[in-house]
Design an enzyme around this catalytic site. Sequence first.
Site, PDB file in Angstrom:
ATOM      1  N   TYR A 123     -70.874  27.422 -78.875  1.00  0.00           N
ATOM      2  CA  TYR A 123     -71.231  27.894 -80.209  1.00  0.00           C
ATOM      3  C   TYR A 123     -72.629  27.533 -80.686  1.00  0.00           C
ATOM      4  O   TYR A 123     -73.034  27.945 -81.756  1.00  0.00           O
ATOM      5  CB  TYR A 123     -70.183  27.400 -81.218  1.00  0.00           C
ATOM      6  CG  TYR A 123     -68.823  28.018 -80.971  1.00  0.00           C
ATOM      7  CD1 TYR A 123     -68.540  29.303 -81.407  1.00  0.00           C
ATOM      8  CD2 TYR A 123     -67.844  27.329 -80.260  1.00  0.00           C
ATOM      9  CE1 TYR A 123     -67.302  29.890 -81.171  1.00  0.00           C
ATOM     10  CE2 TYR A 123     -66.605  27.908 -80.005  1.00  0.00           C
ATOM     11  CZ  TYR A 123     -66.337  29.195 -80.465  1.00  0.00           C
ATOM     12  OH  TYR A 123     -65.115  29.780 -80.215  1.00  0.00           O
ATOM     13  N   PHE A 409     -57.838  22.450 -86.541  1.00  0.00           N
ATOM     14  CA  PHE A 409     -57.428  23.685 -87.222  1.00  0.00           C
ATOM     15  C   PHE A 409     -57.699  24.881 -86.304  1.00  0.00           C
ATOM     16  O   PHE A 409     -58.417  24.753 -85.329  1.00  0.00           O
ATOM     17  CB  PHE A 409     -58.150  23.862 -88.561  1.00  0.00           C
ATOM     18  CG  PHE A 409     -59.658  23.829 -88.473  1.00  0.00           C
ATOM     19  CD1 PHE A 409     -60.375  24.975 -88.175  1.00  0.00           C
ATOM     20  CD2 PHE A 409     -60.351  22.651 -88.711  1.00  0.00           C
ATOM     21  CE1 PHE A 409     -61.747  24.960 -88.119  1.00  0.00           C
ATOM     22  CE2 PHE A 409     -61.740  22.615 -88.653  1.00  0.00           C
ATOM     23  CZ  PHE A 409     -62.447  23.772 -88.344  1.00  0.00           C
TER      24      PHE A 409
END
Length: 409
Positions: A123, A409
């Site tokens: 990323y 998450f």
Amino acid sequence: MTSTDMRTLSPGEWDDWYGKLELAFGESEPPEARALWRELTEFERSIAVRDGEEIVGTAGTLSFRMSVPGGAIVPTGGLSMVSVAATHRRRGILTAMMRRQLDDVRAAGEPLAVLTASEPAIYGRFGYGVAARHVRARIDTARVRLAVPPGADGVRLRNADPAGSLEECEKLYARLVPSRPGMLERRPGWERQGVLDPEGWRAGASALRCVLAEADGELRGYARYAVKPEWDAAGPRGTVVVHDLEAPDPAAYAALWRFLFGIDLTSAVEARSRPVDDPLLHLVSDIRRCELGLRDLLHLRLVEVGAALAARRYAAPVDVVLEVEDSFCPWNTGRWRLTGDASGASCERTGDAAELALGARELGEVYLGGTSLAALAGAGRVRELRPGALAGATTAFSWPVAPWLPHGF
């Protein structure tokens, strides 16, 4: 980009969509976990990429509020459930989903985006930097002792049902959120993640257990853990697996760890995610026998540079012009004057001469105070354009408490 169709996820597509995510990660979630993730999915912020009738890409954004240095709770888009089918790699699908996600976060007025990465190298090209790390430990409790502070003997410990005590523990957690950068306010439903305990996840350990620490009639801390029994020719050598431990009071904090160290038939405590500045590291008698490991945790990118830098506080007065390069979110590119201190900050566009030059990824790494600007400069990733600017900005961006994300998450 391949000839695919990207659209918002509908509830009727969820099972197929989540199944493709499981396929990409090579795992199958137990029914309890699947049911919770369906409840937590925000359909209007989730996308499915299709090639014909087949889903070949998944991504979802979660509406969070995250603590930043100084205690402000900032709206933040959490990127999760990202996958691309192995048959459709290197066709621009991930880039298209990242474009859609960051545009969505910006439109929602969230100045920050965060994620946890399956592989840390993915990323950075989209402007995400490692903003928080965590420590893993496996402690030899047969040889390591704890030096507990005064007051620990006055703390009352009692066993509690993990689900039954959840509401009480969540109230304590909520009080802690502003105190450490990177912590997330838990929206309804997210608290259940802490007590989700499918048998298939236990790897031979017991069901989840909970112990509460109380003093003067108040909850001062809690620990959730499991015990993994093991025996050899010399006898028992089980492991205590710590899932969560929160206690702002030093006496309660030490009392909880002392309890975990002393559980019968065990000789090790395994803590899978603790802050890099965890006080536990200063209670143990022998750090070498704690088998510490450092790992990336929270990846962050500034979606709106001005709003994000103005939202946090600074450890020392700062007045610096930043030259920001952000090819993926070009609205951030340019010069920004940051002025601020421990009481507040502003960050506005300027035509003044730049004093530090850095990219979006570097801003993401230093934003929560867990990475030093000077360290990045030493790696050639930040450039000082005015002598002295780097030292002052490095001090200002630091923070007394290390950032940490308590759960994934």
